[in-house]
Design an enzyme around this catalytic site. Structure first.
Site, PDB file in Angstrom:
ATOM      1  N   CYS A  87       0.834  -1.215   0.000  1.00 57.71           N
ATOM      2  CA  CYS A  87       0.000   0.000   0.000  1.00 57.71           C
ATOM      3  C   CYS A  87       0.865   1.260   0.000  1.00 57.71           C
ATOM      4  CB  CYS A  87      -0.884   0.014   1.245  1.00 57.71           C
ATOM      5  SG  CYS A  87      -1.846  -1.469   1.425  1.00 57.71           S
TER       6      CYS A  87
ATOM      7  N   ARG B  74       4.360   0.649  -6.395  1.00 55.08           N
ATOM      8  CA  ARG B  74       4.328  -0.321  -5.283  1.00 55.08           C
ATOM      9  C   ARG B  74       3.278  -1.386  -5.500  1.00 55.08           C
ATOM     10  NH1 ARG B  74       6.585   2.739  -0.739  1.00 55.08           N
ATOM     11  NH2 ARG B  74       5.418   1.559   0.786  1.00 55.08           N
TER      12      ARG B  74
ATOM     13  N   TRP C 197      -3.206  -2.392  -1.648  1.00 55.10           N
ATOM     14  CA  TRP C 197      -2.912  -3.713  -2.225  1.00 55.10           C
ATOM     15  C   TRP C 197      -3.597  -4.690  -1.289  1.00 55.10           C
ATOM     16  CZ3 TRP C 197       0.930  -7.801  -1.100  1.00 55.10           C
ATOM     17  CH2 TRP C 197       1.102  -8.677  -2.184  1.00 55.10           C
TER      18      TRP C 197
ATOM     19  N   ASN D 270      -1.112   0.943   6.130  1.00 52.39           N
ATOM     20  CA  ASN D 270      -0.314  -0.026   5.381  1.00 52.39           C
ATOM     21  C   ASN D 270       0.196  -1.032   6.401  1.00 52.39           C
ATOM     22  OD1 ASN D 270       1.334  -1.478   3.734  1.00 52.39           O
ATOM     23  ND2 ASN D 270       2.959   0.067   3.633  1.00 52.39           N
ATOM     24  N   GLY D 271      -0.131  -2.319   6.189  1.00 54.55           N
ATOM     25  CA  GLY D 271       0.329  -3.347   7.122  1.00 54.55           C
ATOM     26  C   GLY D 271      -0.813  -4.311   7.446  1.00 54.55           C
TER      27      GLY D 271
ATOM     28  N   GLU E 132      16.922 -16.355 -12.001  1.00 60.00           N
ATOM     29  CA  GLU E 132      16.528 -14.936 -12.085  1.00 60.00           C
ATOM     30  C   GLU E 132      15.891 -14.632 -13.431  1.00 60.00           C
ATOM     31  OE1 GLU E 132      15.927 -12.648 -10.260  1.00 60.00           O
ATOM     32  OE2 GLU E 132      15.851 -10.931 -11.597  1.00 60.00           O
TER      33      GLU E 132
ATOM     34  N   LYS F 257      12.092 -13.060 -13.996  1.00 63.31           N
ATOM     35  CA  LYS F 257      11.841 -11.845 -14.789  1.00 63.31           C
ATOM     36  C   LYS F 257      10.781 -12.117 -15.840  1.00 63.31           C
ATOM     37  CE  LYS F 257      13.007  -9.197 -12.912  1.00 63.31           C
ATOM     38  NZ  LYS F 257      13.467  -9.773 -11.706  1.00 63.31           N
TER      39      LYS F 257
ATOM     40  N   GLU G  60       7.185 -12.949 -14.306  1.00 58.09           N
ATOM     41  CA  GLU G  60       6.477 -11.936 -13.494  1.00 58.09           C
ATOM     42  C   GLU G  60       6.013 -10.750 -14.332  1.00 58.09           C
ATOM     43  OE1 GLU G  60       8.527  -9.829 -10.430  1.00 58.09           O
ATOM     44  OE2 GLU G  60      10.415  -9.868 -11.482  1.00 58.09           O
TER      45      GLU G  60
ATOM     46  N   HIS H 231      15.901 -35.795 -15.896  1.00 54.78           N
ATOM     47  CA  HIS H 231      15.396 -36.643 -14.801  1.00 54.78           C
ATOM     48  C   HIS H 231      13.922 -36.377 -14.535  1.00 54.78           C
ATOM     49  CE1 HIS H 231      19.427 -38.070 -13.984  1.00 54.78           C
ATOM     50  NE2 HIS H 231      19.843 -36.816 -14.095  1.00 54.78           N
TER      51      HIS H 231
ATOM     52  N   LYS I 192       5.761  -3.784  -5.430  1.00 50.87           N
ATOM     53  CA  LYS I 192       7.211  -3.557  -5.515  1.00 50.87           C
ATOM     54  C   LYS I 192       7.908  -4.036  -4.250  1.00 50.87           C
ATOM     55  CE  LYS I 192      11.173  -2.252  -6.969  1.00 50.87           C
ATOM     56  NZ  LYS I 192      11.838  -3.125  -7.956  1.00 50.87           N
TER      57      LYS I 192
HETATM   58  C1  AGP Z   1      11.725  -9.094  -8.326  1.00 42.74           C
HETATM   59  O1  AGP Z   1      11.605  -8.751  -9.704  1.00 42.74           O
HETATM   60  C2  AGP Z   1      10.430  -9.020  -7.585  1.00 42.74           C
HETATM   61  N1  AGP Z   1       9.858  -7.722  -7.699  1.00 42.74           N
HETATM   62  C3  AGP Z   1      10.496  -9.568  -6.179  1.00 42.74           C
HETATM   63  O2  AGP Z   1      10.880 -10.914  -6.288  1.00 42.74           O
HETATM   64  C4  AGP Z   1      11.481  -8.881  -5.196  1.00 42.74           C
HETATM   65  O3  AGP Z   1      12.811  -9.148  -5.598  1.00 42.74           O
HETATM   66  C5  AGP Z   1      11.258  -9.488  -3.809  1.00 42.74           C
HETATM   67  O4  AGP Z   1       9.943  -9.171  -3.408  1.00 42.74           O
HETATM   68  C6  AGP Z   1      12.256  -8.977  -2.759  1.00 42.74           C
HETATM   69  O5  AGP Z   1      12.119  -7.602  -2.622  1.00 42.74           O
HETATM   70  P1  AGP Z   1      13.287  -6.824  -1.824  1.00 42.74           P
HETATM   71  O6  AGP Z   1      14.551  -6.985  -2.622  1.00 42.74           O
HETATM   72  O7  AGP Z   1      12.823  -5.390  -1.779  1.00 42.74           O
HETATM   73  O8  AGP Z   1      13.409  -7.440  -0.463  1.00 42.74           O
END
Ligand code: AGP
Length: 596
Positions: A2, A27, A75, A99-100, A473, A477, A480, A496, A591
């Site tokens: 949020c 975010r 969110w 937020n939380g 990684e 990418k 997501e 396997h 984010k």
């Molecule tokens: C990465 O592309 C994502 N947005 C997500 O996996 C992110 O890396 C993860 O939530 C960790 O966030 P942070 O590095 O702010 O702790």
């Protein structure tokens, strides 16, 4: 996660709040709302979906008259993303945004609010109803807020306005990020500096279980036992250019192409006055004295941590492992005698990672946080901090933070002990130049994305050793931001079982940079090609073969992840862009995930 904005000053609040929320869109959210005070009344407007819906509904804020207000992008955690559950939530007197997560909301409902009529499904509404309750007998607002802090369990960042008072607003914080923006004749509240940087570059931190009374000409910060705190504001190292796309269509591509600059900035920031790469001695002492390094992170940061493990074990001969934070906190492995913890977090606010930090600190262990956000929770609560200097990363998909994390981990590992004599200052400069060359090939990546990824539902990245770590990684990418089901797989492991998924036209992308295992991975590509796969090879020049679709320039083999990841980032970007998606704000994602 949020987003929160608050404003009190001489100007109309609503347009300023909407602009602040726009800076927090990165975010991730699914609804938004405003509450503005005017002449003893609070007007509230909310809208589901994108912020533009709220802008339209409030005529750009013009329909909400007043110079004091709060805004929120939600969110959804408790309750569906609809107008009723959107914030702000308003009781009989107060309106607030949150937020939380309030972990004891059910107990609070039973204990204090048995006869209360709730209109939403949110834990946030419990807070505003409690505030009404705690002031119904005439209790002062600050006393009621201290009472609130005493009873709430969980994480919260709150901005509160009072229908009986047009001259102040309140900020309350525990675990979730919240800052006060210090202005001249006005003050602001925000989830982070981004929301307020257009108006001020001076901020006050609020720490856990503290609250602030914010008026037009002052900010007072208190502990939950009403002790006033004299805290100096700090100047943010942000500027507006950091938070604008410039000529780019999306932040994602801008941040991919900022990476050469970021590596050069890391090199500069980690040099001492003699020009040597430098890590503070107190950090090295802890790392040298431990018998194992535990790297804790989530998502992309976790993937950087795996490469970091490789660096510690192969550059400084130090045992290390990388762990997914959400697993580690509830399934903690047997620890060695003298563990040391490294938390990697772009935002510095990830709840899963913070939960581990809280746990290991209670066990008496020490920690270093590697983060992109100065003053973030994970930074403040660790013993040491190393910054990424990547500049604000706005796009949800982390790119430049990943390569900055890998670069800082390499510098750190070599500073602990440089067993292989790698000249990182030179080698990272080569990496930056090589990255620059890759950024001029974007048309190639666009064409390959169209050819290989435009119509597929699934995809595989395969590699061995450090290339496999990059595949993890690369897969994250792609999935997501393009929503293509993608797996990063150890090339040798495919046969396997998982090779059963390969069928005619399945895209399989191999990453090949290590000369001791390049032929092994190439034979795995032959195996999938024999079963109809459509293979694409990303190789480093020294181990490339004729026909490899993407060849990256040679860098020190150990630093290959810094360059082999770049084409994968581009492929993900173009796969998403060509599908017409909002690349910067993928569905369902935030984010920074500040809830467990
Ligand atoms: C990465 O592309 C994502 N947005 C997500 O996996 C992110 O890396 C993860 O939530 C960790 O966030 P942070 O590095 O702010 O702790």
């Amino acid at each position: 996660m949020c987003g929160i904005v608050g404003y009190i000053g001489e100007k109309q609040a609503a347009p300023i709040l909407l602009d602040g929320l726009a800076k927090l869109e990165y975010r991730g959210y699914d609804s938004a709302g405003l509450a503005v005070y005017k002449d003893g009344a609070i007007s509230v407007q909310k809208a589901v979906g994108k912020l533009v819906n709220l802008v339209n509904k409030t005529d750009g804020g013009a329909s909400l008259d007043g110079t004091l207000g709060i805004g929120h992008t939600r969110w959804a955690t408790h309750g569906k993303p609809n107008e009723t559950n959107a914030h702000p939530h308003t009781g009989s007197r107060f309106s607030l945004v949150h937020n939380g997560i309030i972990e004891n909301e059910a107990k609070l409902r039973r204990k204090y609010l048995k006869d209360t009529e709730f209109v939403s499904e949110t834990d946030t509404e419990v807070i505003v109803r409690l505030l009404d309750k705690f002031t119904e007998g005439g209790e002062d607002v600050d006393v009621a807020i201290m009472h609130l802090i005493d009873v709430l369990e969980g994480s919260y960042a709150l901005a509160i306005i009072d229908s009986l008072d047009g001259d102040r607003m309140y900020a309350v914080k525990n675990k979730s990020p919240l800052l006060i923006g210090k202005g001249e004749g006005f003050n602001m509240i925000g989830s982070d500096a981004m929301a307020m940087i257009a108006h001020t570059e001076w901020f006050y931190e609020i720490h856990d279980k503290e609250f602030a009374i914010v008026s037009r000409d002052g900010v007072e910060i208190f502990t939950s036992y009403s002790q006033k705190i004299d805290r100096e504001p700090y100047k943010a190292e942000l500027d507006l250019s950091d938070v604008s796309k410039g000529t780019y269509p999306f932040f994602t591509i801008k941040e991919i192409e900022e990476q050469p600059l970021v590596i050069r900035r890391v090199l500069k920031e980690y040099q001492d006055e003699t020009g040597e790469l430098y890590i503070p001695e107190e950090i090295l002492k802890d790392l040298r004295e431990c018998d194992k390094i535990y790297i804790i992170a989530c998502g992309t940061s976790y993937h950087a941590g795996i490469v970091g493990k490789y660096f510690f074990e192969n550059i400084s001969d130090k045992p290390a492992d990388s762990y997914v934070a959400s697993e580690f906190v509830y399934n903690t492995p047997k620890l060695t005698e003298k563990p040391f913890f490294i938390f990697i977090s772009q935002s510095g606010e990830t709840a899963d990672s913070r939960a581990v930090l809280v746990k290991i600190k209670k066990m008496g262990y020490k920690a270093l946080t590697i983060t992109n956000v100065k003053g973030s929770t994970l930074s403040r609560e660790a013993n040491h901090t190393l910054l990424l200097y990547a500049g604000p990363e706005i796009a949800v998909a982390s790119t430049k933070a990943y390569t900055a994390q890998v670069a800082v981990l390499a510098i750190l590992a070599a500073a602990v002990e440089n067993k292989i004599g790698i000249n990182l200052k030179y080698e990272l400069a080569v990496v930056a130049n090589t990255m620059e060359g890759l950024c001029s090939d974007s048309e190639l990546y666009s064409d390959l994305a169209r050819e290989y990824l435009q119509n597929t539902r699934n995809c595989f990245y395969i590699g061995r050793g450090i290339d496999y770590y990059v595949c993890l990684e690369a897969a994250l990418k792609l999935k997501e931001i393009s929503y293509i089901q993608t797996e990063g797989f150890a090339a040798g492991e495919l046969k396997h079982g998982t090779i059963a998924l390969i069928e005619e036209g399945t895209p399989v992308i191999a990453i090949i940079t290590q000369n001791n295992i390049d032929l092994n991975t190439r034979s795995n590509i032959d195996e999938v090609n024999a079963r109809g796969a459509k293979s694409l090879i990303i190789s480093m020049r020294s181990v490339s073969s004729h026909g490899d679709q993407i060849v990256v320039g040679d860098v020190h083999e150990m630093l290959a992840p810094l360059v082999s990841v770049v084409p994968a980032q581009y492929l993900a970007y173009y796969a998403s862009y060509q599908r017409g998606y909002d690349v910067d704000k993928p569905r369902n994602l935030a984010k920074s995930v500040t809830v467990e």
